[in-house]
Scaffold this active site. Structure first.
Site, PDB file in Angstrom:
ATOM      1  N   ASN A   5     -40.763 -25.577  53.908  1.00 10.75           N
ATOM      2  CA  ASN A   5     -41.533 -24.825  54.903  1.00 10.75           C
ATOM      3  C   ASN A   5     -43.009 -25.206  54.869  1.00 10.75           C
ATOM      4  O   ASN A   5     -43.671 -25.281  55.916  1.00 10.75           O
ATOM      5  CB  ASN A   5     -41.373 -23.323  54.688  1.00 10.75           C
ATOM      6  N   GLU A  36     -47.345 -13.750  46.853  1.00  6.85           N
ATOM      7  CA  GLU A  36     -46.162 -13.026  46.390  1.00  6.85           C
ATOM      8  C   GLU A  36     -46.438 -12.434  45.013  1.00  6.85           C
ATOM      9  O   GLU A  36     -46.984 -13.098  44.127  1.00  6.85           O
ATOM     10  CB  GLU A  36     -44.976 -13.995  46.319  1.00  6.85           C
ATOM     11  N   GLU A  53     -44.919  -7.335  55.632  1.00  8.25           N
ATOM     12  CA  GLU A  53     -44.763  -8.411  54.654  1.00  8.25           C
ATOM     13  C   GLU A  53     -45.846  -8.392  53.580  1.00  8.25           C
ATOM     14  O   GLU A  53     -45.629  -8.873  52.469  1.00  8.25           O
ATOM     15  CB  GLU A  53     -44.787  -9.773  55.361  1.00  8.25           C
TER      16      GLU A  53
END
Length: 365
Positions: free
Chosen positions: A265, A227, A218
């Site tokens: 989340n 990100e 990831e």
């Protein structure tokens, strides 16, 4: 009334009184707490009933069955009048061991003892459909039998016994970002004690390797903290949520080891960890322990697009492939992106080798 009859009556009364003194009153059964629900969130001290017993949560939990291998639930005894059935204690025969060979796929009940292909003997901790002893927590670690001794299961490890040393961690991530510290990871372990603290030494190492392999995939080997595609940032605000996006529409992009994203989340992870991440999402990219905790939150509590948590996949013998499904589902599994799946598998196989254990079966999804 005759003297003889009077003496008999007095004797009977004395005996009855004596029995009343000697015999204890029947114990009243405890009332059952509200039935356990797999979807409910429980925190330390919460109670629930399951299989005729009351259970008390030791720490935060969701979808971990009372009496299961996670160790999160403490048995508070029977409720509703049922009588507990004691778990049989396996005992070793004197002289040489003569237990049957383990058979894959065969159902075993709690207390069954088998001889595995490695020549060692294992005792079933729970009823199970024949999972492999060395990759499943259905079995204790091997014990020595013979000579009339009683087998003593190896104690389950605690987070203090994290099966990855700092040297091994550095070997796994030679180019990692300095943000991802080993001390940050070990500081986060207390949030989920069952993580790498469940089952045999082999299972514990396999779970650690599986978690770190997915994390490596990831983050490009623990290189990226956030990100990289900034164009995606505004997309992670679900305005249908009543609490909205108080930190800003573009504030809930992927951060940390499992790239936590979306306002819902951040809120769920923050609620579980006792940290206000909905209002302070930047903590995931500025506090290493918080970042690792969010990754452990997902790993231990979220099914994602799969059918189980990655933690349960590893400790219950479903294999590394199911952890991939729980993280990215059909985007990678079932032919979605075989190259990405293989990349995760390659990292996992490398990491179990560093930890000195085997990868087990069911590596792909």
């Amino acid at each position: 009334m005759s003297t003889k009859r009077l003496l008999a009556l007095l004797s009977a009364m004395v005996i009855a009184v004596g029995l009343a003194v000697l015999l204890p009153a029947a114990a009243s059964a405890a009332s059952c707490a509200t039935a356990w629900s797999s979807s409910a969130v429980y925190v330390g001290g919460n109670t629930a009933s399951y299989n005729g017993h009351n259970w008390s949560a030791k720490w935060w939990t969701q979808n971990e069955t009372p009496g299961g291998s996670s160790g999160v639930w403490a048995d508070q005894g029977t409720c509703g009048g049922s009588t507990p059935t004691p778990t049989p204690t396996p005992t070793a025969t004197s002289g040489s061991c003569n237990y049957p060979a383990w058979v894959a796929g065969q159902t075993y009940t709690t207390g069954s003892i088998v001889k595995y292909t490695d020549g060692k003997y294992y005792v079933a901790e729970h009823d199970n459909p024949g999972y492999d002893p060395v990759i499943s927590t259905w079995y204790w670690d091997p014990y020595t039998c013979g000579g009339g001794s009683t087998p003593t299961p190896t104690a389950t490890a605690t987070p203090g016994g994290f099966p990855v040393s700092e040297a091994q961690f550095n070997q796994m991530f030679p180019s990692r970002n300095s943000f991802y510290t080993y001390s940050g990871l070990t500081a986060a372990l207390s949030a989920y004690p069952a993580f790498t603290g469940t089952g045999s030494d082999t299972v514990r190492k396999q779970e650690a390797a599986a978690f770190l392999a997915n994390v490596s995939h990831e983050t490009g080997g623990l290189v990226y903290v956030v990100e990289q595609n900034t164009a995606n940032y505004p997309h992670y605000c679900d305005t249908s949520q009543s609490y909205g996006c108080p930190a800003g529409q573009a504030a809930y992009y992927g951060r940390g080891p499992i790239q936590l994203s979306w306002n819902f989340n951040y809120k769920a992870a923050g609620d579980a960890l006792g940290i206000n991440l909905l209002n302070n999402p930047n903590l995931v990219q500025t506090d290493a322990a918080v970042a690792w905790k969010t990754a452990l939150w997902y790993w231990n509590t979220q099914n994602g697009p799969g059918t189980m948590t990655p933690h349960n996949a590893m400790v219950n013998g479903y294999g590394f492939g199911e952890t991939i499904r729980s993280i990215n589902g059909s985007l990678e599994c079932n032919g979605g992106n075989p190259a990405q799946v293989q990349s995760r598998i390659n990292a996992y196989q490398s990491f179990v080798q560093i930890l000195g254990t085997v990868a087990g079966s069911n590596l792909s999804c």
